[in-house]
Design an enzyme around this catalytic site. Structure first.
Site, mmCIF file in Angstrom:
data_model
loop_
_atom_site.group_PDB
_atom_site.id
_atom_site.type_symbol
_atom_site.label_atom_id
_atom_site.label_comp_id
_atom_site.label_asym_id
_atom_site.label_seq_id
_atom_site.Cartn_x
_atom_site.Cartn_y
_atom_site.Cartn_z
ATOM 1 N N ARG C 100 32.934 18.133 -20.988
ATOM 2 C CA ARG C 100 32.558 18.131 -19.569
ATOM 3 C C ARG C 100 33.760 17.897 -18.663
ATOM 4 O O ARG C 100 33.785 18.329 -17.523
ATOM 5 C CB ARG C 100 31.527 17.028 -19.309
ATOM 6 C CG ARG C 100 30.238 17.205 -20.071
ATOM 7 C CD ARG C 100 29.258 16.114 -19.706
ATOM 8 N NE ARG C 100 28.129 16.103 -20.628
ATOM 9 C CZ ARG C 100 27.041 15.366 -20.458
ATOM 10 N NH1 ARG C 100 26.944 14.568 -19.395
ATOM 11 N NH2 ARG C 100 26.054 15.401 -21.321
ATOM 12 N N GLU C 171 22.494 24.989 -17.163
ATOM 13 C CA GLU C 171 22.242 23.971 -16.145
ATOM 14 C C GLU C 171 23.503 23.678 -15.335
ATOM 15 O O GLU C 171 24.618 23.851 -15.838
ATOM 16 C CB GLU C 171 21.768 22.672 -16.812
ATOM 17 C CG GLU C 171 21.115 21.696 -15.830
ATOM 18 C CD GLU C 171 20.975 20.280 -16.362
ATOM 19 O OE1 GLU C 171 21.826 19.842 -17.159
ATOM 20 O OE2 GLU C 171 20.014 19.597 -15.975
#
Lengths: 483, 144, 483, 144
Positions: C100, C171
């Site tokens: 991430r 997402e």
């Protein structure tokens, strides 16, 4: 003695009492005057009636498990575990099934086998066999309000012993502990036997000792329409009040549709107040109990938690005074104490999360309250009429005529003519109204609701629909749709 | 002439009054073509045996839902033997013991007590019917 | 490249793309034309967008867990377990936290340590390191629609690799994966980087491949008022639609008050349709996702089940298209696969029990819908105005000005001036509205709601009230009352 | 003259961006009389050490909520030693490992890594403040 809804005289009561206390040797140890003194020393926080009144005033919903084992020390340990680890507000003592059938010899045999096996072979606490002293050992070692929960058609000796032992609440009633719990005991007999229990509580009340009484609300626990259980609850409440009972909790078993469940509790409160006032029982404090789903449970514990949680949510949103809690082992038989505590903790968490959220009185809820009230009035007023102004006499005649009719009941004194089924939203309706004395409007309402569902499912309503509904929750749904 | 239907005895044993499953099983067994003699709830052992003798039943289906099964069911096979119907099919099912127990252990215990089939909680009627048809056919008791 | 809400040209996109694919060696394996062919062979039952559309049409609420581990085979086993034992309808692949932050070296190190330790030392699946072939191994061994779930400010390479690998849903968003997930990355950069991701999905769409996109609804998951997350969700939806995305799921994280939660989903659906139509994005299919309670959980698993069940109930009653599920281990860190499946099964049971029960549109729900709509319009219209008719530009200016402000966000580009707290019924309100461009009516509404609670609790609203609310659910209540 | 408040370093280590607990701890520690240097989220090990040296802090409070704690926290004590602040108080807390693990094992592991105190998930700020006051007082670093 002739059955009528009239307070027994002291003479009538004591004549029967002499016989009752002889039913098993432990009956001889009951000393009423000494029991009054014993109760006078029970602190307020252990008194069931007081705790319920406080909860009603504060808008609380209290939690209570079911629990009972054969031996005294194990039972004490179990109850304390449920208080500590389950955070239960109220505690039960569930009575074993032999005692419920007055089979005290078999209960004694169960105690002995349990001692040998090192685990409980009875499904509850055989209080009659343990006697007043044994019961008091429990009462004195558990710091919570304690209630006797059972299913005993003739619970007179059990009442004498457990109340003398210091219990402050007693479940049951002449209808609710007969129709779902017996096969061939007449209603005349059980109503008389429960008038005895109520009169006993009434005599305690005359001596300043307030004992809570709770008719068993859910009856067979299987697709019972609210109006039927409400009619039975209110009749039993009135019969108790006539005998001098001053603190009564009326019950209802979750149907599963939230609107219907919230409406049922609201309707029960309103109807009870109305009928108690109408018949002059104005000094009786009424509270409500909501039973989490009484039908079949999923075997999977995670799914069972969802069923328990939904029951907790409905109880909290309906603002019932207390909720009787199921466990994640429900489908598997009698739960371990750990599972029992888990059900209690899940329920407590849900109730606490919802305590600040009142459920709005929507037009759907109001409509449902109105239909429940209208149905219940049809039943109650017809019972009163059949009895010539006497609910006790009327009840016997009403069951014979199918004016009161409990679905799936084992008693041969129940007509078993009505058939319930869910409507398309999951509310419990009647697929066959049998002989219930409903108005044509109400009959049409039920027919339309069931037809609406049949149409949605593309099948004609039949007994198969009822079977599908009975197994639905354990298979993961509320409405038993065709596979 | 149509062959008589096979008669079976149905009941909830002991001090147990759970009626719902009993009514459903009655309905399902009748629909499956059996002649069901339903003794209902609260049935003592001797009533099962007497009813089986009187009706010439081929199987006794015992239910116990309340946890006392272990005490209530013991000795039924012996009582059948003494009454001369020692080889009748005996099924038992429900919540047979108090507390959560390994089902395999429960099954073994009840088989040792003389039951031909032992069912866990939640068994559907279809399963019982299929087993009954199978066992009766094996004994040559089922008329096609 | 200058930030504006305008569809990137192919030239603009491909210029950036050449750089993106060089960020880590696995980027070289991405072949768009081959990926299109790969997607053309993915069966309909594994396509996220199609499953959501079907659910929306049928009024279903689908279940989806969070799950991801370091190694491919373990990850496949985990997902299949959640499908089989958890009965999950939709499956995720949660990405690890190093990926991430684009720390692919650290992710590689985590893979190696996990191999050595024999258990996952990463909190998710490092898809970039595993590359297209590794991702496809997952896609081909799991028979369910698959979505990438993460929290990645710059998720361009991750999008290229996972979409080429066959994932059918992605997402994130330029606001929702920055403000709660980064400390010092500018909004200009993340919005541009997410325009890239959306444009990539748009180009897939131009080739007939429909990929679902889902802005991250709950933001910080902590007392976020619905209007704030709704404004962000709708802006991100519009930014995605502008880049050619045709299937979007807008999200909302449970606040805990049932009326507010039901109203929030209804308001989100209505507002999104309204703003999409107003700005000409009429060919986009919109669905909703409800996140079960994102705040602190009770450590006790039974209590956690109640929190999960309440989230499931709210999702089902609100008729959200899908629900993201928590686990009974939530308070203890990343769950075992068994606990994950338990959360899913409890949720499934609750949804199935409630699927036939529509929640009535009461006046309380309608009033709450109106206030959420009014607030959200204030925010959206001010953002549009600040951007001179451009939501992308407006968003950057709005966060700088505190016109958009997310409670408890780590980003330094968030003003952190508003303070939320619960009102007396547990609905999330604003104790300090900061610079939110609300009308005086709305500001007065919030003030009155908070004052009402302060009065009920006998204390002045303060930061302590906010802290009490944050810890409330894990301590067993919704509203953090004074001890 | 008022004594200076004790400075403490607060931060969420590694690639972790959980900000809520960090903000609450900041508020609670400040209210308890500490001078909090809050590095926020996504803090590398070296930033903790540098901040401690620059501000002459007496304690470093490390949070890790996302399960990578085992990788992220290893070596911080060594880095402190190398920077000449080897005896600074090091606390760590949160969801320190991936998966449900026995906390006693986690605590032992992190203590071996050089942390003075290790906190389980759900620890309230009050507990941390009490421990901090106790440990600082023992070292004679807390000004009454």
């Amino acid at each position: 003695m002739e059955l009528k809804n009239k307070k027994w005289t002291h003479d009538e009561f004591y004549a029967v009492r002499a016989e009752v206390l002889k039913q098993w040797p432990t009956g001889q140890d009951v000393d009423f005057d000494e029991a009054i003194k014993y109760h006078e020393n029970i602190p307020a926080n252990r008194q069931f009636a007081k705790r319920l009144v406080k909860a009603k005033q504060n808008g609380e919903t209290l939690t209570q498990p079911r629990a009972g084992v054969a031996l005294i020390d194990d039972h004490i340990e179990l109850l304390n575990f449920l208080k500590k680890e389950g955070e239960a507000d109220l505690l039960p003592t569930t009575i074993d099934s032999y005692t419920r059938q007055n089979q005290y010899k078999e209960a004694q045999h169960g105690i002995e086998e349990s001692l040998r096996a090192g685990r409980s072979l009875l499904n509850g606490f055989p209080a009659v066999n343990h006697g007043v002293a044994g019961v008091r050992k429990v009462v004195e070692n558990v710091d919570a309000p304690l209630q006797v929960r059972h299913g005993t058609p003739d619970a007179r000796l059990l009442a004498e012993i457990t109340l003398a032992g210091g219990f402050t609440s007693y479940e049951g009633g002449g209808i609710s502990y007969n129709i779902p719990y017996a096969k061939s005991v007449s209603l005349e007999k059980t109503i008389l036997d429960w008038q005895y229990c109520d009169r006993l509580v009434g005599i305690y009340a005359e001596h300043g000792i307030e004992i809570n009484r709770e008719p068993f609300g859910p009856l067979t626990g299987t697709l019972v329409p609210p109006s039927i259980s409400h009619a039975v609850a209110i009749i039993e409440g009135i019969l108790a009040a006539e005998q001098g009972v001053k603190n009564i909790t009326l019950g209802y078993g979750q149907c599963g549709n939230l609107i219907q469940d919230v409406a049922a509790i609201k309707a029960l409160e309103a109807l009870a107040e109305e009928y108690f006032a109408k018949h002059g029982y104005t000094d009786c404090v009424l509270t409500t109990v909501f039973h989490q789903w009484m039908g079949g449970f999923p075997q999977d514990e995670a799914k069972a938690f969802a069923v328990i949680s939904w029951g907790a949510a409905a109880a909290a949103l309906a603002k019932a005074t207390k909720v009787i809690v199921k466990t994640p082992h429900e489908a598997l038989g009698i739960p371990t104490k750990e599972a029992n505590a888990q059900g209690l903790r899940a329920t407590k968490q849900m109730i606490n999360m919802l305590r600040d959220q009142p459920f709005p009185l929507t037009k759907e809820v109001e409509a449902e309250i109105e239909i429940i009230k209208a149905e219940t009035r049809c039943l109650l007023d017809k019972v009163f009429e059949l009895g010539g102004g006497d609910y006790a006499v009327g009840t016997v005649r009403a069951f014979a005529a199918g004016v009161l009719d409990v679905p799936f009941a084992p008693s041969k004194f129940n007509l078993n003519k009505i058939l319930p089924a869910r409507d398309n939203n999951g509310a419990v309706r009647l697929f066959d109204v049998g002989n219930l004395p409903f108005t044509q409007d109400i009959i049409d309402f039920h027919r339309a609701k069931i037809e609406e569902r049949g149409k949605a499912e593309g099948r004609s309503p039949s007994f198969q629909m009822v079977i599908d509904d009975i197994y639905a929750i354990s298979n993961g749904r509320l409405v038993g749709r065709p596979r | 002439m149509q062959k008589d239907k096979v008669k079976i005895i149905l009941g909830v044993i002991g001090a147990d009054c759970h009626a719902v499953g009993n009514k459903i099983l009655d309905h399902a067994l009748t629909a499956a073509g059996f002649d069901v003699v339903n003794l209902g709830v609260l049935v003592p052992q001797k009533d099962f045996v007497n009813a089986a003798i009187e009706t010439d039943a081929k199987a006794i289906l015992v239910a116990s839902l309340y946890g006392h099964g272990e005490i209530d069911c013991r000795g039924l096979r012996d009582m059948c033997r003494e009454a001369g119907i020692g080889d009748i099919l005996l099924y038992v099912g429900g919540n047979l013991v108090v507390g959560k127990t390994d089902f395999a252990a429960v099954e073994a215990k009840f088989k040792e007590m003389g039951y031909d089939r032992v069912y866990a909680p939640g068994t559907l009627p279809d399963k019982v019917i299929a087993d009954l048809k199978h066992d009766l056919a094996q004994r040559g008791l089922l008329h096609g």
